[in-house]
Design a protein around this motif. Structure first.
Motif, PDB file in Angstrom:
ATOM      1  N   ASN A 233      29.627  10.112 -45.000  1.00  0.00           N
ATOM      2  CA  ASN A 233      28.816  11.326 -44.923  1.00  0.00           C
ATOM      3  C   ASN A 233      27.818  11.211 -43.796  1.00  0.00           C
TER       4      ASN A 233
ATOM      5  N   SER B 141      27.364   9.545 -53.759  1.00  0.00           N
ATOM      6  CA  SER B 141      28.731   9.186 -53.415  1.00  0.00           C
ATOM      7  C   SER B 141      28.751   8.182 -52.278  1.00  0.00           C
TER       8      SER B 141
ATOM      9  N   ARG C  57      38.955  13.145 -47.820  1.00  0.00           N
ATOM     10  CA  ARG C  57      37.556  13.556 -47.883  1.00  0.00           C
ATOM     11  C   ARG C  57      36.849  13.244 -46.567  1.00  0.00           C
TER      12      ARG C  57
ATOM     13  N   TYR D  44      39.899  19.154 -47.893  1.00  0.00           N
ATOM     14  CA  TYR D  44      40.014  18.136 -48.947  1.00  0.00           C
ATOM     15  C   TYR D  44      40.955  18.595 -50.060  1.00  0.00           C
TER      16      TYR D  44
ATOM     17  N   THR E  60      30.924  14.767 -48.167  1.00  0.00           N
ATOM     18  CA  THR E  60      30.495  14.616 -49.544  1.00  0.00           C
ATOM     19  C   THR E  60      29.187  15.361 -49.728  1.00  0.00           C
TER      20      THR E  60
ATOM     21  N   SER F  64      27.464  14.990 -52.555  1.00  0.00           N
ATOM     22  CA  SER F  64      26.730  14.248 -53.578  1.00  0.00           C
ATOM     23  C   SER F  64      25.939  13.124 -52.935  1.00  0.00           C
TER      24      SER F  64
ATOM     25  N   ALA G  97      31.311   8.037 -50.223  1.00  0.00           N
ATOM     26  CA  ALA G  97      32.233   8.588 -49.222  1.00  0.00           C
ATOM     27  C   ALA G  97      31.524   8.750 -47.890  1.00  0.00           C
TER      28      ALA G  97
END
Length: 287
Positions: free
Chosen positions: A153, A149, A141, A135, A144, A146, A151
């Motif tokens: 995952n 998030s 990305r 990344y 992730t 988090s 994104a």
């Protein structure tokens, strides 16, 4: 009745395991063994279950209902566990059996076998560090860390969790392939002019199948072992959230519920994989 006894036995074993931190601990550098400490939490948990509730757990200072969170948590864990195990089975059959005769596949297997000396948790850590570095270099990305998030995952934890089971099952099937491939009936089938795919499907697979089924439980066990690490490090909101809390102390009741659910999910994954293998045999092997 035997299944009921097994279920009760597993539940008692889970209580004993989760009660370990309450039974055995240290006070002023002295080891204290107090099995009576597990009695009250167990009675409270059974009373909550008898009343139609699973109790509650804490996320930081927030109290949440276990019954309200258990279904979405269980679905996330099931999806992760099932997809990774299915990936391991498919990849092992493809590269350990059907494509084993290719030179490139054998070289790849030798490379993967060399990684078996590395513990799975180190492989997982290296993969996470590699994803973070990727990344930084490309600004793309693929991971992730988090939980808030949006994104992607999902595929990364699945692939990460599938690594250990795939290496194990691939190696097992490859060893069986080498053993079965030298049998007289395989040489006779090849000598009669039968096609390579016919021999692989109708002769090799049938003889490798018992080994595959015998080691399927070990494959799932490896996936479950790594499940705790993957869900914790990648912030996957799954059943292990009941067991390992990053913002609260150890909680007995959620740990019991979480561990028992993981056992049930493992059994469900095993049965579903067996069903898929049966359907594969009906459609391809015994058509």
């Amino acid at each position: 009745m035997s299944y009921l006894k097994q279920g009760i036995g597993i539940f008692l074993l889970v209580i004993a395991i989760c009660g370990g931190p309450l039974i055995l601990y240290t006070v002023k550098e002295e080891v204290v063994f107090a099995p009576e400490n597990i009695v009250a939490p167990t009675i409270y948990l059974l009373e909550e279950m008898a009343g139609g509730s699973l109790g509650s757990y804490y996320v930081g200072e927030t109290q949440r209902s276990i019954a309200g969170d258990i279904m979405p948590f269980a679905l996330n864990t099931f999806r992760l566990l099932f997809a990774s195990t299915l990936t391991a089975v498919i990849a092992s059959l493809l590269f350990g059996l059907f494509f084993q005769r290719f030179w490139l596949v054998r070289k790849l297997q030798s490379l993967l076998n060399a990684t078996t000396v590395i513990p799975d948790f180190i492989v997982i850590m290296l993969a996470i560090l590699g994803a973070v570095s990727f990344y930084k270099w490309t600004n793309i990305r693929i991971i992730t860390l988090s939980p808030t998030s949006d994104a992607p995952n999902e595929w990364f934890p699945i692939m990460l969790l599938a690594v250990g089971p795939t290496i194990f099952l691939w190696k097992v099937i490859s060893l069986k392939y080498a053993q079965v491939g030298g049998e007289d009936y395989i040489r006779t089938a090849v000598g009669k002019g039968m096609g390579i795919w016919h021999v692989l499907i109708h002769h090799m697979y049938k003889n490798i199948k018992p080994t595959l089924l015998a080691d399927l439980k070990k494959t799932i066990a490896i996936a479950v072992t790594n499940l705790f690490i993957v869900e914790y490090l990648l912030n996957v909101v799954g059943i292990t959230r009941f067991i390992f809390s990053k913002s609260a102390g150890y909680q007995f009741a959620p740990s019991v519920i979480g561990l028992f659910c993981i056992i049930l999910l493992s059994l469900l994954v095993y049965l579903l994989i067996r069903l898929l293998l049966y359907l594969f045999e009906r459609a391809v092997v015994y058509k």
